[in-house]
Structure formats: C-alpha cells, structure tokens
Design a protein around this motif. Sequence first.
Motif, PDB file in Angstrom:
ATOM      1  N   ILE A  33       0.786  -1.317  -0.005  1.00 53.39           N
ATOM      2  CA  ILE A  33       0.027  -0.032  -0.043  1.00 53.39           C
ATOM      3  C   ILE A  33       0.922   1.298  -0.140  1.00 53.39           C
ATOM      4  CG2 ILE A  33      -1.563   1.361   1.357  1.00 53.39           C
ATOM      5  CD1 ILE A  33      -2.805  -1.405   2.327  1.00 53.39           C
ATOM      6  N   LEU A  42       0.918   4.006  -2.975  1.00 55.02           N
ATOM      7  CA  LEU A  42       0.556   5.385  -2.759  1.00 55.02           C
ATOM      8  C   LEU A  42       1.773   6.138  -3.245  1.00 55.02           C
ATOM      9  CD1 LEU A  42      -1.473   5.020   0.700  1.00 55.02           C
ATOM     10  CD2 LEU A  42      -2.260   5.619  -1.900  1.00 55.02           C
ATOM     11  N   ALA A  69       1.834   6.688  -6.588  1.00 60.60           N
ATOM     12  CA  ALA A  69       0.697   7.671  -7.065  1.00 60.60           C
ATOM     13  C   ALA A  69       1.337   9.054  -6.831  1.00 60.60           C
ATOM     14  CB  ALA A  69      -0.589   7.390  -6.236  1.00 60.60           C
ATOM     15  N   LEU A  70       1.940   9.474  -5.588  1.00 62.27           N
ATOM     16  CA  LEU A  70       2.345  10.634  -5.356  1.00 62.27           C
ATOM     17  C   LEU A  70       3.347  11.295  -6.413  1.00 62.27           C
ATOM     18  CD1 LEU A  70       2.070  13.161  -3.197  1.00 62.27           C
ATOM     19  CD2 LEU A  70       3.853  11.978  -1.966  1.00 62.27           C
ATOM     20  N   LEU A  92      -4.190   6.452  -6.893  1.00 56.23           N
ATOM     21  CA  LEU A  92      -4.507   6.915  -5.187  1.00 56.23           C
ATOM     22  C   LEU A  92      -5.832   5.927  -4.847  1.00 56.23           C
ATOM     23  CD1 LEU A  92      -4.008  10.512  -5.695  1.00 56.23           C
ATOM     24  CD2 LEU A  92      -3.041   9.142  -4.100  1.00 56.23           C
ATOM     25  N   GLY A 115      -4.895   2.465  -4.002  1.00 54.34           N
ATOM     26  CA  GLY A 115      -4.285   2.398  -2.824  1.00 54.34           C
ATOM     27  C   GLY A 115      -5.225   2.627  -1.688  1.00 54.34           C
ATOM     28  N   CYS A 116      -6.270   3.540  -1.722  1.00 63.81           N
ATOM     29  CA  CYS A 116      -7.461   3.797  -0.836  1.00 63.81           C
ATOM     30  C   CYS A 116      -8.254   2.574  -0.586  1.00 63.81           C
ATOM     31  CB  CYS A 116      -8.326   4.861  -1.295  1.00 63.81           C
ATOM     32  SG  CYS A 116      -7.498   6.781  -1.058  1.00 63.81           S
TER      33      CYS A 116
END
Length: 157
Positions: A98, A102, A105-106, A127, A130-131
């Motif tokens: 995870i 994330l 994604a950032l 994102l 990941g959520c």
Amino acid sequence: MRAFDVVTRIAFGLASAVLMILACALIVYAGSGVWDSFRTAERNIGATALEAVGYTVIAIAVFDVGKYLLEEEAIRGREMRNAGEARRSLTKFISTIIIAVLLEALVTVFEAGKEDPRLMVYPTMLLVSGCLLIVGLGVYQRLSISAETKVRDPEEE
C-alpha cells in the motif's frame, strides 16, 4: 515428501535472493541517474530526482516481497501457525505494498501535473487503488479478528 519440501524452500530462497538483488540494482540505478544529472547540465535534476524516488519506492516494495518470501516460505516453510500470526504477517506485507502504491501515485501526480493535466487519470487511479487497498485491509483485519475471537471462545455467541 521431505525432498520436495527442501526443493521448494531452495526455490523460494533463490527467488527471494534474486528479488532482493534486483531491488538493490534499482536503487543503484536511481542513484547513478541522480549523480549523472548533478555532473551534467543536460539533464533536469528535479525530474531525475523524482524518477529516482519512483525507482526507490518500487525497489523497496520488491525487496519486501523478497524478504516476505524468504521469511515465510524459505526459512519457516509452510509450518502451521495460529491465525493471529498469519494475519499480522499478511498485514505487514500488504501495508508495504500500500505504501509503495501510494508513494508511486504521489510521484506520478507530480510528474503528470508538470506535463499535462490530462495525464492525471493514471495517478488518480493509483490513489483510488491505494485507498481501496487500505479499506480492504481494514475489512480483512476486522473479519479475521472477529473470526479469531469466535474460534477462541465459541461460547460467546
């Protein structure tokens, strides 16, 4: 059956060693890219550093997969464990994945934001993924803990 167990453990050990070596190679590659961008003015240092962060995040996730294979499959084998230990091990592994998703994604948000706003679909999907992984992990934790409680104390129903 014992020979098969030994061969399986050796295979998992080799696979985990290869993954760990490749993860280290990714980090070295990322570092050399940053070093080269400092030495030559041709490359954009910011873009190279951002790319290096992406490679490093991926390397950490790959290294953790190798470590997981080594600990859980090569060293410990498939010996029986209690449900709590299995839950903690899986939680630790998924948490690393995870974090990698994330962080990727950032990094991708920053890269896409500088180039073209239409490229934001991929980072947004990362994102969201990941959520969803976090929510799924929470559901798994909740269900497995309640199942462990019921197994431990069946009179509580």
